[in-house]
Design a protein around this motif. Structure first.
Motif, PDB file in Angstrom:
ATOM      1  N   ARG A  83       0.844  -1.198   0.000  1.00 46.55           N
ATOM      2  CA  ARG A  83       0.000   0.000   0.000  1.00 46.55           C
ATOM      3  C   ARG A  83       0.879   1.247   0.000  1.00 46.55           C
ATOM      4  NH1 ARG A  83      -2.150   3.701   3.713  1.00 46.55           N
ATOM      5  NH2 ARG A  83      -4.168   4.533   3.053  1.00 46.55           N
ATOM      6  N   CYS A 124       2.380   1.781  -3.424  1.00 51.44           N
ATOM      7  CA  CYS A 124       1.401   2.354  -4.356  1.00 51.44           C
ATOM      8  C   CYS A 124       1.174   3.831  -4.069  1.00 51.44           C
ATOM      9  CB  CYS A 124       0.082   1.582  -4.273  1.00 51.44           C
ATOM     10  SG  CYS A 124       0.164  -0.081  -4.958  1.00 51.44           S
ATOM     11  N   LEU A 125       1.081   4.185  -2.787  1.00 48.57           N
ATOM     12  CA  LEU A 125       0.865   5.589  -2.426  1.00 48.57           C
ATOM     13  C   LEU A 125       2.063   6.453  -2.808  1.00 48.57           C
ATOM     14  CD1 LEU A 125      -0.914   5.267   1.039  1.00 48.57           C
ATOM     15  CD2 LEU A 125      -1.927   5.908  -1.163  1.00 48.57           C
ATOM     16  N   GLU A 154      -4.845   7.410  -9.046  1.00 50.60           N
ATOM     17  CA  GLU A 154      -5.536   6.931  -7.845  1.00 50.60           C
ATOM     18  C   GLU A 154      -6.210   5.587  -8.099  1.00 50.60           C
ATOM     19  OE1 GLU A 154      -8.273  10.129  -6.970  1.00 50.60           O
ATOM     20  OE2 GLU A 154      -6.987  10.866  -5.354  1.00 50.60           O
ATOM     21  N   ALA A 199      -3.646   2.739  -8.414  1.00 51.49           N
ATOM     22  CA  ALA A 199      -3.106   2.380  -7.104  1.00 51.49           C
ATOM     23  C   ALA A 199      -4.110   1.544  -6.327  1.00 51.49           C
ATOM     24  CB  ALA A 199      -2.729   3.639  -6.327  1.00 51.49           C
ATOM     25  N   ARG A 200      -5.370   1.984  -6.312  1.00 53.35           N
ATOM     26  CA  ARG A 200      -6.423   1.251  -5.611  1.00 53.35           C
ATOM     27  C   ARG A 200      -6.589  -0.151  -6.195  1.00 53.35           C
ATOM     28  NH1 ARG A 200     -11.964   3.195  -7.282  1.00 53.35           N
ATOM     29  NH2 ARG A 200     -11.208   2.078  -9.096  1.00 53.35           N
ATOM     30  N   ILE A 214      -7.208   2.313  -0.450  1.00 53.79           N
ATOM     31  CA  ILE A 214      -6.746   3.504  -1.168  1.00 53.79           C
ATOM     32  C   ILE A 214      -7.988   4.128  -1.782  1.00 53.79           C
ATOM     33  CG2 ILE A 214      -5.364   4.387  -3.077  1.00 53.79           C
ATOM     34  CD1 ILE A 214      -3.378   2.119  -2.553  1.00 53.79           C
ATOM     35  N   HIS A 215      -8.295   5.327  -1.331  1.00 53.95           N
ATOM     36  CA  HIS A 215      -9.527   5.988  -1.760  1.00 53.95           C
ATOM     37  C   HIS A 215      -9.293   6.787  -3.042  1.00 53.95           C
ATOM     38  CE1 HIS A 215     -11.467   4.787   1.918  1.00 53.95           C
ATOM     39  NE2 HIS A 215     -10.375   5.155   2.564  1.00 53.95           N
TER      40      HIS A 215
END
Length: 171
Positions: A91, A94-95, A105, A108-109, A143-144
């Motif tokens: 996570r 990805c961020l 975004e 990544a999610r 991940i929003h």
């Protein structure tokens, strides 16, 4: 104690390795390696595409997501060692790509979701791992994605289009 089937080629390679002291040959790759399990998972998805149960686009996106997984983790990683820490690390990976602008975004999610899907598959279907990470369902790991504003047309634009349209198109 049950033994896995070992081919003559594998036995010969093991003897050669013992005689020469060389490293383990390619055919002895760990069946629990991350890369091998990703390949097996994707093979199952390709079969779903062929049967019409999955779109080819979705299968292609999974491939791209797993490229990110393999960019972060060593492909020879033993999947039985995947735990909550691996989920947190991926996570964060990805961020960091998201904050540097190298990942959207939604990508990544979806990459995190694909990694979790692989873990669940290894647990429930392939029976490679004995348990899911404790934080597997933790909402804090999500991940929003910010909702995007839909593109709309003004009343004047719609009127102009309708003026140019045929009667059938107007309907």
């Amino acid at each position: 104690m049950a033994m896995d089937f070992v081919s003559r080629k594998q036995v010969a390679a093991a003897r050669a390795r013992l005689d020469t002291g060389r490293s383990t040959p390619e055919i002895w790759r760990n069946r629990q390696s991350l890369k091998l399990n990703i390949d097996n998972f994707l093979l199952q998805k390709r079969l779903q595409v062929e049967s019409g149960d999955l779109s080819a686009t979705r299968a292609e996106m999974l491939l791209r997501h797993f490229e990110l997984v393999l960019e972060h983790f060593d492909e020879r990683m033993d999947v039985t060692e995947i735990g909550g820490k691996a989920l947190v690390e991926f996570r964060q990976f990805c961020l960091s790509k998201l904050s540097s602008g190298r990942l959207s975004e939604s990508m990544a999610r979806d990459a995190l979701a694909a990694f979790k899907q692989l873990i669940k598959w290894m647990y429930s279907t392939a029976e490679i791992i004995d348990r899911l990470p404790r934080n597997f369902d933790d909402k804090a790991l999500a991940i929003h994605v910010s909702p995007s504003e839909p593109e709309t047309l003004s009343v004047d634009q719609i009127s102009a289009l309708l003026d140019l349209a045929s009667v059938r198109t107007e309907l």
